[in-house]
Write an enzyme that holds these catalytic residues in place. Structure first.
Site, PDB file in Angstrom:
ATOM      1  N   CYS A 153     -10.824  -3.135  -4.163  1.00  0.00           N
ATOM      2  CA  CYS A 153      -9.875  -4.144  -4.640  1.00  0.00           C
ATOM      3  C   CYS A 153     -10.601  -5.428  -5.039  1.00  0.00           C
ATOM      4  CB  CYS A 153      -8.824  -4.442  -3.566  1.00  0.00           C
ATOM      5  SG  CYS A 153      -7.610  -3.123  -3.379  1.00  0.00           S
ATOM      6  N   CYS A 190      -4.010   0.634  -2.672  1.00  0.00           N
ATOM      7  CA  CYS A 190      -3.928  -0.555  -1.825  1.00  0.00           C
ATOM      8  C   CYS A 190      -2.867  -1.528  -2.352  1.00  0.00           C
ATOM      9  CB  CYS A 190      -5.261  -1.282  -1.798  1.00  0.00           C
ATOM     10  SG  CYS A 190      -6.636  -0.331  -1.137  1.00  0.00           S
ATOM     11  N   ASN A 207       0.842  -1.193   0.000  1.00  0.00           N
ATOM     12  CA  ASN A 207       0.000   0.000   0.000  1.00  0.00           C
ATOM     13  C   ASN A 207       0.878   1.245   0.000  1.00  0.00           C
ATOM     14  OD1 ASN A 207       0.718  -0.726   2.700  1.00  0.00           O
ATOM     15  ND2 ASN A 207      -0.873   0.612   3.516  1.00  0.00           N
ATOM     16  N   ILE A 208       0.440   2.228  -0.768  1.00  0.00           N
ATOM     17  CA  ILE A 208       1.182   3.473  -0.916  1.00  0.00           C
ATOM     18  C   ILE A 208       0.199   4.615  -0.677  1.00  0.00           C
ATOM     19  CG2 ILE A 208       2.566   4.903  -2.462  1.00  0.00           C
ATOM     20  CD1 ILE A 208       3.108   2.182  -4.019  1.00  0.00           C
ATOM     21  N   GLU A 209       0.386   5.312   0.452  1.00  0.00           N
ATOM     22  CA  GLU A 209      -0.542   6.374   0.803  1.00  0.00           C
ATOM     23  C   GLU A 209      -0.058   7.718   0.270  1.00  0.00           C
ATOM     24  OE1 GLU A 209      -2.246   4.297   4.884  1.00  0.00           O
ATOM     25  OE2 GLU A 209      -1.009   6.095   5.054  1.00  0.00           O
ATOM     26  N   GLU A 262      -3.204  -4.704  -2.743  1.00  0.00           N
ATOM     27  CA  GLU A 262      -3.788  -5.702  -3.636  1.00  0.00           C
ATOM     28  C   GLU A 262      -3.827  -5.202  -5.082  1.00  0.00           C
ATOM     29  OE1 GLU A 262      -4.964  -4.503  -0.799  1.00  0.00           O
ATOM     30  OE2 GLU A 262      -5.968  -6.043   0.391  1.00  0.00           O
ATOM     31  N   CYS A 272     -10.190  -4.535   0.507  1.00  0.00           N
ATOM     32  CA  CYS A 272     -11.342  -3.632   0.557  1.00  0.00           C
ATOM     33  C   CYS A 272     -12.264  -3.916  -0.631  1.00  0.00           C
ATOM     34  CB  CYS A 272     -10.872  -2.174   0.548  1.00  0.00           C
ATOM     35  SG  CYS A 272     -10.276  -1.593  -1.058  1.00  0.00           S
TER      36      CYS A 272
HETATM   37 ZN    ZN Z   1      -8.117  -2.118  -1.408  1.00  0.00          ZN
END
Ligand code: ZN
Length: 145
Positions: free
Chosen positions: A102, A66, A55-57, A68, A99
């Site tokens: 995804c 996300c 995940n890369i915010e 995935e 989520c």
């Molecule tokens: Zn997700």
């Protein structure tokens, strides 16, 4: 990658050490300064290839990606299409699941995908994507009557 044995009345499945190592490495590479939730995901393809994502915010939040979908888009970018399994892991959330966004995208490319989630003790739960998203959105070009 998934081995099933029938030594007990309940089938026991195991995930390879290589896949576990990859998903933990992906989670460690996470960029999550806002949620502090590190997630790793690895897609296993029918060809035997494995594709990791994390995940890369973003400070905008909504542009966050996300793990995935990062794994999926990385694999798709390499021309891989036939996916069998997705392993997901977070050291902060035991048995994390993808989520809804995804699940939708994953179901479009792999409607029979087996999602495997694990905890920090390398214990697993096996969840077919259809149990997590039984009725995904499907774009239908049929005209409305
Ligand atoms: Zn997700």
């Amino acid at each position: 990658m998934v081995k099933t044995s029938s030594t007990s009345s309940t089938p026991k499945r195991q995930i390879s050490k290589q896949l576990i190592k990859m998903v933990k490495k992906a989670a460690a590479a996470s960029h999550a300064p806002y949620s502090h939730i590190n997630v790793g995901a690895v897609l296993y393809a029918a060809t035997g290839s494995m594709h990791a994502g994390t995940n890369i915010e973003s400070s905008s939040y909504s542009l966050t990606m996300c793990a995935e979908r990062t794994a999926l888009f990385t694999a798709l970018s390499m021309g891989i299409r036939d996916f069998q399994l997705l392993l997901v892991y977070s050291p902060q959330i035991a048995f994390i699941v993808p989520c809804g966004a995804c699940l939708q995208v994953l179901s479009e490319f792999a409607p029979d995908l087996l999602i495997v989630t694990m905890n920090e003790h390398d214990e697993f739960k096996f969840l077919p994507i259809k149990t997590l998203l039984p009725t995904p959105f499907v774009f239908n070009r049929q005209p409305v009557r």
